[in-house]
Design an enzyme around this catalytic site. Structure first.
Site, PDB file in Angstrom:
ATOM      1  N   LYS A  54      32.921  42.998  42.017  1.00 28.24           N
ATOM      2  CA  LYS A  54      33.689  42.889  40.834  1.00 28.24           C
ATOM      3  C   LYS A  54      35.119  43.858  40.799  1.00 28.24           C
ATOM      4  O   LYS A  54      36.093  43.421  40.142  1.00 28.24           O
ATOM      5  CB  LYS A  54      32.862  43.102  39.779  1.00 28.24           C
ATOM      6  CG  LYS A  54      31.742  41.929  39.585  1.00 28.24           C
ATOM      7  CD  LYS A  54      32.369  40.694  38.435  1.00 28.24           C
ATOM      8  CE  LYS A  54      31.005  39.756  38.701  1.00 28.24           C
ATOM      9  NZ  LYS A  54      31.748  38.548  37.973  1.00 28.24           N
ATOM     10  N   SER A  79      29.094  42.562  28.934  1.00 30.68           N
ATOM     11  CA  SER A  79      28.247  43.594  29.052  1.00 30.68           C
ATOM     12  C   SER A  79      27.572  43.932  30.365  1.00 30.68           C
ATOM     13  O   SER A  79      26.815  44.833  30.468  1.00 30.68           O
ATOM     14  CB  SER A  79      27.134  42.979  28.183  1.00 30.68           C
ATOM     15  OG  SER A  79      26.437  41.905  29.019  1.00 30.68           O
TER      16      SER A  79
END
Lengths: 302, 302
Positions: A54, A79
């Site tokens: 990511k 989150s």
């Protein structure tokens, strides 16, 4: 062009992220090569900064925002892994990152984002993520929202994994998904974007894969992938353990899903070893609570 | 020459093992570099075939035996990593390997040696390893005994780790040892080879480090190492966990000992970061029972 990105966007993203990302190693494993009767290469994105791939997307989006004249802040709600990735990308590029996190996010993750990666965290009710993000955006003139999976700058940059792995152009692309969170498979087979069955994700051990496809990602998956195969919860955990024990790479269960496909009968039948002599598997991430995962493995008799 | 090997022996060993061993990656870690205020490089021998660096020594010894005209078998006694390493080295070089294992060795290890690496296993009483090995040797005309740590061919080849890591010539060598199994430190400081206190190794979590130095290894350690530092059991486990979580490399606790030294106050004081800007750490092995190790960590409040 029917897609939100082109292959040139991936090339451009690679120039942006190359100085920042870890060039993760490609490892081989005698065990898995023997088990699947072919040359298997593992691209170890578990070693990427902040844990999974990511960080590539977050870095490219942040740098393109700056190149376009932006200088206020990057904003997202997450989150999980994208929160940490954008926080570090902001920090490394001297741009404030504002992360909206639900109040049920684990304390450890909030502290990683806030303390380790120095981002500004706004806690909100889990049902009010987008409106809280909109409020933060409105308060910061010129700030930019970076969606974790649908932002074209993010999508292009996740593709830089393949540039480093160098698996060639003439490849088949097989996606791997948990059996109990199979929205991508259902979307692919029906030709229409599908949500979760019953509207919410079932609690897969592969918690990094519980987000559904969006319009931008589905358009690409629909046309350019060859297959989507699913893996049971028990097999995901068994493969995670095999990678731990045999390769000594601490992957998260989400990364065990691709390994599950690799050694499945379905994959071997559709892509026989005598014709498909090399297989590349992305070990996508390594953010795992080892203690809790071991307990789940033991509960399943693994 | 006061030592059983020269640096040319290491070069020669490297030619022997280079086609067989995994060229393990050197990884960096922002976390550990920041924590120790210098550039830290980790040579990841946890990814070596069979788990630790031991396969290097076993391979060189086996190939030198063959080059010298040997063709019968290689023999050793071991319940641990050297057993697996010699079993695989034999298998890869088409030489039978005979491993004498004590009857209290874990079943899983025996099966790995016998089934995975295809060696001949002889089970014996733990007190009768050497005489059982002698018996096997006597029954196999031309077979060769390969000691796990004192055989010069093994010692030379373990040194090939440093050839791949390429940390330069002008380096300080600091050894790391568990506080409760500190025979190397006591030997180094007294100038005389010392055994375990009380005659037996205390049960360190770093179970790969419970063997004492021998005459061949001590001669080298005594003259050519700069320092030996020790690490407590709790700190070994804490560092093992840090490497799992931060680097996603599944090391065994024996490999956590070097990390413990790296981040210790003693090391920082003796080798200040402004003068010693680069540190290389060998993550020596990855053969770990994760479930049992997690329990030990939890018992220590980690």
């Amino acid at each position: 062009m029917p897609y939100c990105i082109s292959s040139e966007d991936v090339d451009e993203a690679y120039e942006h992220v190359n100085p920042c990302v870890t060039r993760t190693p490609v490892l081989t494993s005698t065990f898995f090569s023997t088990l699947s009767s072919r040359d298997v290469q593992f691209k170890c994105e578990a070693f990427q900064k902040t844990g999974p791939f990511k960080f590539r997307g977050a870095t490219n989006a942040t740098r393109m925002y700056i190149e376009g004249g932006g200088g206020t802040a990057v904003v997202t709600h997450s989150s999980g892994n994208h929160a940490q990735a954008l926080a570090l990308a902001g920090s490394m590029n001297d741009i404030p990152a504002h992360i909206i996190m639900p109040n049920n996010a684990p304390e450890a993750k909030r502290r990683a984002v806030e303390d380790t990666y120095k981002a500004n965290v706004t806690i909100c009710d889990p049902t009010k993520r987008q409106e809280t993000a909109d409020g933060v955006l409105a308060s910061l003139d010129g700030a930019e929202f970076i969606h974790p999976s649908e932002d074209p700058r993010v999508i292009a940059s996740q593709g830089t994994v393949s540039k480093e792995a160098a698996w060639g152009d003439n490849v088949k692309i097989v996606l791997a998904e948990p059996e109990i969170v199979d929205d991508a498979k259902r979307s692919f087979e029906s030709g229409e974007l599908q949500g979760h069955e019953g509207g919410v994700a079932k609690p897969s051990v592969a918690d990094g894969l519980k987000t559904t496809l969006g319009l931008n990602t589905f358009a690409i998956v629909k046309d350019l992938c060859d297959d989507i195969m699913t893996v049971s919860e028990k097999e995901i955990l068994r493969c995670t353990k095999l990678v731990w024990e045999r390769m000594k790479v601490m992957i998260e269960p989400s990364a065990g899903v691709g390994v599950g496909v690799l050694i499945s009968d379905e994959f071997k039948e559709k892509y026989p070893a005598d014709k498909y002599k090399r297989v590349g598997v992305v070990l996508c991430g390594g953010n795992v609570d080892v203690g809790k995962t071991i307990v789940k493995m033991q509960e399943m008799g693994l």
